[in-house]
Design a protein around this motif. Structure first.
Motif, short mmCIF file in Angstrom:
data_model
loop_
_atom_site.label_atom_id
_atom_site.label_comp_id
_atom_site.label_asym_id
_atom_site.label_seq_id
_atom_site.Cartn_x
_atom_site.Cartn_y
_atom_site.Cartn_z
N THR A 133 17.24 -5.63 -6.54
CA THR A 133 18.48 -6.20 -7.12
C THR A 133 18.80 -7.50 -6.44
OG1 THR A 133 20.78 -5.80 -7.86
CG2 THR A 133 19.80 -4.74 -5.64
N GLY A 134 19.30 -8.50 -6.99
CA GLY A 134 19.70 -9.70 -6.46
C GLY A 134 18.58 -10.69 -5.83
N PHE A 180 18.06 -8.42 -2.63
CA PHE A 180 18.74 -9.37 -1.79
C PHE A 180 17.96 -10.56 -1.23
CE2 PHE A 180 21.05 -5.39 -1.05
CZ PHE A 180 21.84 -5.53 -2.18
N CYS A 181 16.68 -10.55 -1.59
CA CYS A 181 15.76 -11.50 -0.72
C CYS A 181 15.37 -12.67 -1.57
CB CYS A 181 14.40 -10.75 -0.28
SG CYS A 181 14.60 -9.76 0.98
N LEU A 182 15.08 -13.51 -0.98
CA LEU A 182 14.64 -15.11 -1.56
C LEU A 182 13.03 -15.20 -1.38
CD1 LEU A 182 15.22 -17.82 -2.69
CD2 LEU A 182 15.51 -18.57 -0.36
N VAL A 183 12.30 -15.18 -2.22
CA VAL A 183 10.53 -15.41 -2.06
C VAL A 183 10.32 -16.65 -3.06
CG1 VAL A 183 10.35 -12.80 -1.70
CG2 VAL A 183 10.12 -13.82 -4.00
N ILE A 188 21.62 -15.51 0.12
CA ILE A 188 22.97 -15.79 0.80
C ILE A 188 23.75 -15.92 -0.21
CG2 ILE A 188 24.35 -16.73 2.37
CD1 ILE A 188 22.61 -14.64 3.47
N ILE A 189 23.44 -17.05 -1.28
CA ILE A 189 24.32 -17.60 -2.10
C ILE A 189 24.68 -16.53 -3.26
CG2 ILE A 189 24.65 -19.18 -4.02
CD1 ILE A 189 23.35 -21.27 -2.35
N GLY A 190 23.60 -15.84 -3.51
CA GLY A 190 23.60 -14.57 -4.66
C GLY A 190 24.57 -13.52 -3.97
N LEU A 191 24.40 -13.17 -2.60
CA LEU A 191 25.14 -12.11 -2.10
C LEU A 191 26.78 -12.48 -2.21
CD1 LEU A 191 22.93 -11.22 1.07
CD2 LEU A 191 23.63 -9.67 -0.78
N ARG A 192 27.05 -13.73 -1.76
CA ARG A 192 28.29 -14.41 -1.68
C ARG A 192 29.02 -14.25 -3.01
NH1 ARG A 192 26.96 -19.58 2.34
NH2 ARG A 192 26.83 -18.40 4.29
N ARG A 193 28.38 -14.52 -3.88
CA ARG A 193 28.78 -14.56 -5.24
C ARG A 193 29.16 -13.02 -5.92
NH1 ARG A 193 24.59 -18.94 -8.30
NH2 ARG A 193 25.82 -20.77 -7.61
N ASP A 247 30.00 -6.80 4.43
CA ASP A 247 28.66 -5.99 3.98
C ASP A 247 27.65 -6.90 4.13
OD1 ASP A 247 29.87 -3.86 2.82
OD2 ASP A 247 30.45 -4.51 1.05
N ILE A 248 27.83 -8.38 3.86
CA ILE A 248 27.00 -9.34 4.00
C ILE A 248 26.44 -9.35 5.24
CG2 ILE A 248 26.38 -11.91 3.82
CD1 ILE A 248 28.48 -12.00 1.69
N GLU A 249 27.19 -9.23 6.35
CA GLU A 249 26.74 -9.18 7.93
C GLU A 249 25.95 -7.85 8.09
OE1 GLU A 249 26.84 -11.87 9.87
OE2 GLU A 249 27.93 -12.91 8.22
N ASP A 250 26.18 -6.75 7.54
CA ASP A 250 25.49 -5.68 7.67
C ASP A 250 24.00 -5.89 7.01
OD1 ASP A 250 27.56 -4.51 8.87
OD2 ASP A 250 28.26 -3.38 7.16
N ILE A 251 23.94 -6.47 5.80
CA ILE A 251 22.44 -6.69 5.24
C ILE A 251 21.83 -7.52 6.30
CG2 ILE A 251 21.55 -7.50 3.25
CD1 ILE A 251 24.05 -6.77 1.55
#
Length: 241
Positions: free
Chosen positions: A152-153, A169-172, A184-189, A196-200
């Motif tokens: 996901t994400g 949540f990764c970028l490849v 990161i942009i996807g997570l912030r959206r 939660d973002i810092e934990d990821i």
């Protein structure tokens, strides 16, 4: 409204308000739900279910005589896309969930499963049994090899060749692709809680930055109180990385 030049085989189930353009073919086992719009020169075969408010654009081809395909609600299938048009000896089913955007010249092979809110941009190819969790974005001209799972994400850069699972949540990107960091942009959206973002981020550094560690991933999955971290670590634990 159904154009008079369209061929509809006996047995097809088509809701009263469906619009079908000229020179289409709808097979006998197709089910077309309310609010669907089908443009010109579209071919739909096999046990294909097109759910409410789907839009299928010109020259798309969906299914063959042995296929079982679901196109979920509000999905758009753009021009020249091919979904399950090739016969397979193993698995002829494809499941595409709701609110997806499948752009022009995309090719989806048998056994593929796509969750909600994914975007497949122009000329993406998904080989057999690829699974995409929700909110995946795949850049144009990219290929995902058979039997791989996209979390996901995830965002996949354009013209990439992906021959491995991709954790949530990764970028490849790249040919062959590699994990470049977090989306990161996807997570912030997606996430309102910055914790939660810092934990990821912390989990990513622990489990990927210095090489994939599946045993550590299992420990993180068991011990973390954050559900997103549990999802991330659990995926890595079961992946082919």
């Amino acid at each position: 409204m159904i154009d008079k030049t369209t061929i509809i085989e006996d047995g097809a189930s088509i809701a009263d308000d469906v619009n079908i353009g000229p020179f289409c073919f709808i097979g006998k086992d197709a089910v077309i739900a309310s609010g669907v719009t089908i443009a010109s020169n579209v071919i739909i075969k096999g046990k294909t279910t097109v759910e409410e408010n789907v839009k299928i654009f010109s020259f798309a081809t969906i299914g063959h005589k042995e296929s079982t395909i679901r196109i979920g609600k509000n999905t758009h299938v753009r021009e020249f896309a091919q979904i399950g048009a090739q016969e397979s000896e193993e698995n002829n089913s494809i499941d595409i969930s709701n609110d997806n955007f499948i752009m022009a010249y995309v090719q989806i092979m048998s056994g593929v499963k796509i969750a909600n809110n994914c975007v497949l941009t122009n000329a993406v190819r998904l080989y057999e049994n690829v699974t995409c969790q929700e909110r995946v974005i795949i850049g144009g001209l990219s290929t995902v090899e058979a039997n791989n799972h996209i979390g996901t994400g995830v965002m996949i850069g354009g013209a990439s060749f992906v021959n491995h699972d991709v954790p949530p949540f990764c970028l490849v990107e790249g040919n062959r692709s590699s994990i470049k960091g977090l989306n990161i942009i996807g997570l912030r959206r997606r996430l309102n809680n910055s914790d939660d973002i810092e934990d990821i981020k912390a989990a990513y550094k622990k489990l990927i930055n210095h090489g994939i560690d599946k045993k550590l991933a299992e420990t993180v999955e068991q011990e973390s109180a954050n559900n997103y971290v549990k999802l991330f670590a659990g995926f890595i634990k079961e992946s082919n990385l």
